[in-house]
Enzyme design. Structure first.
Site, mmCIF file in Angstrom:
data_model
loop_
_atom_site.group_PDB
_atom_site.id
_atom_site.type_symbol
_atom_site.label_atom_id
_atom_site.label_comp_id
_atom_site.label_asym_id
_atom_site.label_seq_id
_atom_site.Cartn_x
_atom_site.Cartn_y
_atom_site.Cartn_z
ATOM 1 N N GLY A 117 76.645 24.857 11.543
ATOM 2 C CA GLY A 117 77.822 24.215 10.978
ATOM 3 C C GLY A 117 77.878 22.763 11.421
ATOM 4 O O GLY A 117 77.298 22.402 12.457
ATOM 5 N N GLN A 164 81.358 14.404 13.210
ATOM 6 C CA GLN A 164 80.155 14.463 14.057
ATOM 7 C C GLN A 164 79.071 13.487 13.601
ATOM 8 O O GLN A 164 78.141 13.203 14.347
ATOM 9 C CB GLN A 164 79.574 15.891 14.074
ATOM 10 C CG GLN A 164 80.479 16.899 14.766
ATOM 11 C CD GLN A 164 79.850 18.276 14.762
ATOM 12 O OE1 GLN A 164 80.019 19.032 13.814
ATOM 13 N NE2 GLN A 164 79.111 18.607 15.815
ATOM 14 N N CYS A 211 77.515 23.604 20.249
ATOM 15 C CA CYS A 211 77.917 22.562 19.297
ATOM 16 C C CYS A 211 76.855 21.471 19.326
ATOM 17 O O CYS A 211 76.391 21.104 20.402
ATOM 18 C CB CYS A 211 79.275 22.000 19.720
ATOM 19 S SG CYS A 211 79.871 20.668 18.667
ATOM 20 N N LEU A 212 76.491 20.969 18.151
ATOM 21 C CA LEU A 212 75.463 19.919 18.105
ATOM 22 C C LEU A 212 75.941 18.646 18.813
ATOM 23 O O LEU A 212 75.122 17.836 19.235
ATOM 24 C CB LEU A 212 75.088 19.607 16.646
ATOM 25 C CG LEU A 212 74.403 20.768 15.901
ATOM 26 C CD1 LEU A 212 74.187 20.408 14.437
ATOM 27 C CD2 LEU A 212 73.077 21.135 16.561
ATOM 28 N N HIS A 230 85.519 26.857 14.267
ATOM 29 C CA HIS A 230 84.974 25.812 15.142
ATOM 30 C C HIS A 230 84.879 24.478 14.391
ATOM 31 O O HIS A 230 85.312 23.440 14.891
ATOM 32 C CB HIS A 230 83.593 26.287 15.637
ATOM 33 C CG HIS A 230 82.803 25.286 16.414
ATOM 34 N ND1 HIS A 230 82.330 25.529 17.687
ATOM 35 C CD2 HIS A 230 82.360 24.041 16.097
ATOM 36 C CE1 HIS A 230 81.653 24.476 18.110
ATOM 37 N NE2 HIS A 230 81.652 23.557 17.164
ATOM 38 N N GLU A 231 84.339 24.522 13.162
ATOM 39 C CA GLU A 231 84.144 23.281 12.399
ATOM 40 C C GLU A 231 85.473 22.677 11.954
ATOM 41 O O GLU A 231 85.649 21.457 11.997
ATOM 42 C CB GLU A 231 83.252 23.528 11.174
ATOM 43 C CG GLU A 231 81.853 24.043 11.482
ATOM 44 C CD GLU A 231 81.130 23.258 12.547
ATOM 45 O OE1 GLU A 231 81.387 22.048 12.706
ATOM 46 O OE2 GLU A 231 80.297 23.859 13.259
ATOM 47 N N HIS A 288 87.076 20.609 14.518
ATOM 48 C CA HIS A 288 86.492 19.270 14.677
ATOM 49 C C HIS A 288 87.279 18.236 13.867
ATOM 50 O O HIS A 288 87.322 17.058 14.238
ATOM 51 C CB HIS A 288 85.046 19.256 14.133
ATOM 52 C CG HIS A 288 83.989 19.580 15.149
ATOM 53 N ND1 HIS A 288 83.717 18.782 16.230
ATOM 54 C CD2 HIS A 288 83.103 20.591 15.207
ATOM 55 C CE1 HIS A 288 82.715 19.305 16.928
ATOM 56 N NE2 HIS A 288 82.319 20.414 16.334
HETATM 57 NI NI NI Z 1 80.731 21.710 16.859
#
Ligand code: NI
Length: 172
Positions: free
Chosen positions: A46, A51, A94-95, A136-137, A140
């Site tokens: 995701g 991000q 998470c990236l 989660h996304e 963000h």
């Molecule tokens: Ni993340």
């Protein structure tokens, strides 16, 4: 499509409140495509627009396994409109928080309302990994990272390590 740079915490661009998409036009579709390509390249499931430095409420997600056909989902203005009382504890990463993982408790199932890649309003009932990923996304988009669910002590340890790694990566 283009690969974009993924911003790593701590960075103020990850803490913004993203703005609603007015219309899913060519520019938004290009953003979605870039995000998906960037996410696949990084082996993520995701990615949220902040991000990669965008301030729009856009999310992409694909929880298909490596041996399955891709199942990309493009979401503009996603909203959780229902969440189950039943909770699920699951390890997340998470990236933007590379190489750190921790268990987070969230509603097991959610209903998400969003605009798809064609701008059509849709609803999705998500369970399991997809439910975790979408929650989660979507967080963000309001500047919340999964580490914000941890105790302050645990979060500070992770952020300190990330800062140190970034310092070491900078050219002298
Ligand atoms: Ni993340």
């Amino acid at each position: 499509m283009a690969i974009r740079e993924i911003i790593v915490a701590p960075d103020p661009r990850l803490k913004i409140t993203a703005k609603p998409v007015a219309k899913v036009d060519g520019e938004v579709r290009r953003l979605m495509d870039d995000m998906l390509e960037t996410m696949y390249r990084a082996h993520g499931i995701g990615l949220a627009a902040p991000q990669i430095g965008s301030d729009l409420r856009v999310v992409v997600c694909d929880v298909a396994r490596a041996n399955e056909e891709a199942q990309p989902i493009h979401l503009a203005n996603p909203e959780v409109v229902w969440a189950s009382g039943e909770l699920l504890l699951r390890e997340e990463g998470c990236l933007s928080v590379p190489e750190h993982y921790a268990e987070v408790e969230r509603p097991a199932e959610v209903k998400i309302r969003y605009l798809d890649r064609e701008g059509k309003e849709r609803e999705l009932h998500a369970t399991g990994l997809l439910s975790v990923c979408l929650q989660h996304e979507i967080e963000h988009l309001d500047g919340t990272l999964f580490i914000d669910h941890l105790s302050r002590v645990k979060r500070d340890i992770i952020l300190r390590k990330l800062k140190k790694t970034q310092r070491l990566a900078e050219p002298a």
